[in-house]
Scaffold this active site. Structure first.
Site, mmCIF file in Angstrom:
data_model
loop_
_atom_site.group_PDB
_atom_site.id
_atom_site.type_symbol
_atom_site.label_atom_id
_atom_site.label_comp_id
_atom_site.label_asym_id
_atom_site.label_seq_id
_atom_site.Cartn_x
_atom_site.Cartn_y
_atom_site.Cartn_z
ATOM 1 N N LYS A 103 20.679 17.013 15.504
ATOM 2 C CA LYS A 103 19.752 15.970 15.079
ATOM 3 C C LYS A 103 19.984 14.762 15.979
ATOM 4 C CE LYS A 103 18.037 12.384 12.705
ATOM 5 N NZ LYS A 103 18.113 11.001 13.208
ATOM 6 N N GLU A 112 33.247 10.348 16.099
ATOM 7 C CA GLU A 112 33.532 9.417 17.191
ATOM 8 C C GLU A 112 32.740 8.161 16.870
ATOM 9 O OE1 GLU A 112 33.162 7.085 20.003
ATOM 10 O OE2 GLU A 112 32.018 8.608 21.096
ATOM 11 N N CYS A 144 30.315 2.474 22.686
ATOM 12 C CA CYS A 144 31.386 2.347 21.692
ATOM 13 C C CYS A 144 32.673 1.839 22.307
ATOM 14 C CB CYS A 144 31.612 3.686 21.006
ATOM 15 S SG CYS A 144 31.919 5.056 22.136
ATOM 16 N N GLU A 174 31.691 -4.784 15.249
ATOM 17 C CA GLU A 174 31.067 -4.232 16.448
ATOM 18 C C GLU A 174 29.632 -4.740 16.573
ATOM 19 O OE1 GLU A 174 30.983 0.008 18.699
ATOM 20 O OE2 GLU A 174 30.270 0.024 16.632
#
Length: 468
Positions: free
Chosen positions: A155, A229, A263, A361
């Site tokens: 997906k 992750e 990331c 973040e």
């Protein structure tokens, strides 16, 4: 379902909008291929041959795949081209590992038994991928999982679905049997259906930490294995003995490359206090020269945010940083000339590690500069985070470089470098940056189960009420 080009903000592609029923069909196809199809009967050597062939096809079509991905997510074409030209190495490397998943013979405490172990594929993998590097972050999972003998239902992000479809066509061309690789596009409900499906044996997800937590909780209801992750707030540490020009280039690449939408972005820059002002001056001068523009133009150095929600998030954090008392050194808003989804390279100084801009973040081109006194202070600040994905140390003292690297709680640490990855090295995070490892032998083992086999050697009749 429309896919928007973030540079033009116009629809450039349309893909099928999947349903929960499509997820079920895809999982059943993957299950059938895993248990009954030609895939289940292939040897590891035969799977390796297909992986090498797929690597060759991707190498052949790297330019087209890079154009697709750059158009879909707004990253620089030259960066995407570099990625797609390198990605075949993942398939070649894992092809070499496919028939090296060797078990062990275990010395038995019973003289009439031999015990050995086997690594066997987990089964059907549901892979959910993000919009920032959809090809790279899928292939991290795919190359290892296919080598192990798993099948996949993918997906992709609703913002960047096109490169995954393009990859599916090439998997078909390489000769992988039907059902081995399946794609279902759609919104978050499609990912949720995949995570909760009882026919999925493992979920491999890359994306935001909060989403990862929800996925882990939902997968636990079926005891589905997960590898995650997730996010990062990576410290980039510059000591007073570093080559400041080299370190400045590393700091700029660490946060402004990919528009900060990675990331492992070095979004927290820790600078030793006696070089702080001079180093910030270098950074600001470099940041002001970064050329924004068309991602397809080779001279462009930074592209737009990938989508409107991400633009709004970045602008919100700029406002939060100002409210919390951080000092704006450059940038700070939408580029006045280009407008649209283009945010200026932004640097904040006087940042305290307790500020939200230093703890959460952002996933955008915002750099937080934090002063530190000495080595112990740098390590303390660097590790004062719930994340632990990446970190870097800039110093010409090799002893200090290794000493600090060993103390940092991060899955990847660079010394005098930033944003370098290899198909052979494990990649993953500590803390809330992830669960599990991608790349290298660690990755292929993430897609296997270990089976212990006991062989009774004597052949003598056994007492059914005695154990062993």
């Amino acid at each position: 379902m429309d896919s928007l080009n973030p540079y033009t903000q116009k629809v450039w592609a349309r893909v099928n909008d999947g349903t929960v029923e499509d997820v079920d069909r895809a999982v059943k196809a993957a299950r059938d291929a895993f248990e009954n199809g030609p895939w289940s009967k292939m040897t590891a050597t035969q799977r390796a041959e297909l992986l090498r062939r797929l690597g060759d096809i991707i190498k052949r079509d790297a330019e087209e795949l890079a154009r697709i991905e750059s158009t879909d997510n707004g990253k620089l074409y030259k960066e995407m081209l570099g990625q797609w030209q390198y990605l075949p190495e993942w398939f070649y490397y894992n092809a070499g590992l496919a028939d090296k998943l060797q078990g062990d013979v275990i010395p038995s405490d019973r003289p009439n038994f031999m015990i050995y172990t086997r690594h066997e594929p987990i089964g059907v993998v549901g892979a959910i991928t993000p919009w920032n590097s959809p090809g790279l972050l899928l292939i991290f999972k795919l190359a290892a999982g296919l080598a192990a003998g798993c099948t996949f239902v993918v997906k992709p992000s609703e913002h960047t679905p096109v490169s995954t479809i393009a990859l599916a066509r090439r998997i078909h061309e390489a000769g992988f049997p039907p059902g081995v690789f399946n794609v279902v596009n759609g919104q978050g409900s499609i990912g949720a259906a995949l995570v909760s499906h009882p026919g999925v044996d493992k979920i491999a997800f890359t994306g935001a930490t909060e989403t990862g937590k929800r996925i882990a909780a939902e997968a636990a209801k079926n005891l589905t294995r997960v590898s995650l992750e997730l996010g990062g707030k990576s410290p980039n540490i510059v000591f007073n003995d570093a080559d400041l020009d080299v370190a400045a280039n590393g700091a700029v690449a660490g946060i402004f490359a990919a528009t900060g939408q990675t990331c492992m972005a070095g979004s927290r820059l820790l600078v030793q206090e006696d070089i702080h002002d001079a180093f910030v001056e270098k950074l600001v001068a470099k940041a002001r020269t970064i050329r924004l523009g068309n991602p397809m133009d080779p001279s462009t150095e930074m592209g737009p945010c990938a989508n409107v929600p991400q633009l709004n998030k970045v602008l919100e954090y700029i406002s939060i940083a100002k409210q919390d008392g951080a000092k704006l050194a450059c940038g700070g808003g939408v580029d006045p000339e280009l407008g649209g989804l283009f945010v200026q390279p932004t640097i904040f100084t006087d940042v305290d590690n307790r500020m939200r801009i230093a703890r959460e973040e952002v996933f955008g081109p915002i750099l937080s500069v934090i002063r530190f006194k000495d080595e112990a202070d740098a390590v303390r600040i660097a590790n004062d985070t719930r994340f632990g994905l990446a970190a870097a140390v800039w110093t010409q003292n090799i002893h200090r470089g290794h000493r600090v690297a060993h103390q940092l709680r991060a899955g990847t640490v660079w010394i005098n470098a930033y944003r370098v990855i290899s198909f052979a090295a494990p990649f993953g995070g500590f803390g809330e940056s992830g669960l599990g490892r991608e790349n290298g032998m660690d990755a292929i083992r993430e897609f296997t189960e270990t089976k212990s086999v006991y062989v009774e050697l004597s052949g003598a009749p056994r007492d059914p009420f005695k154990l062993g």
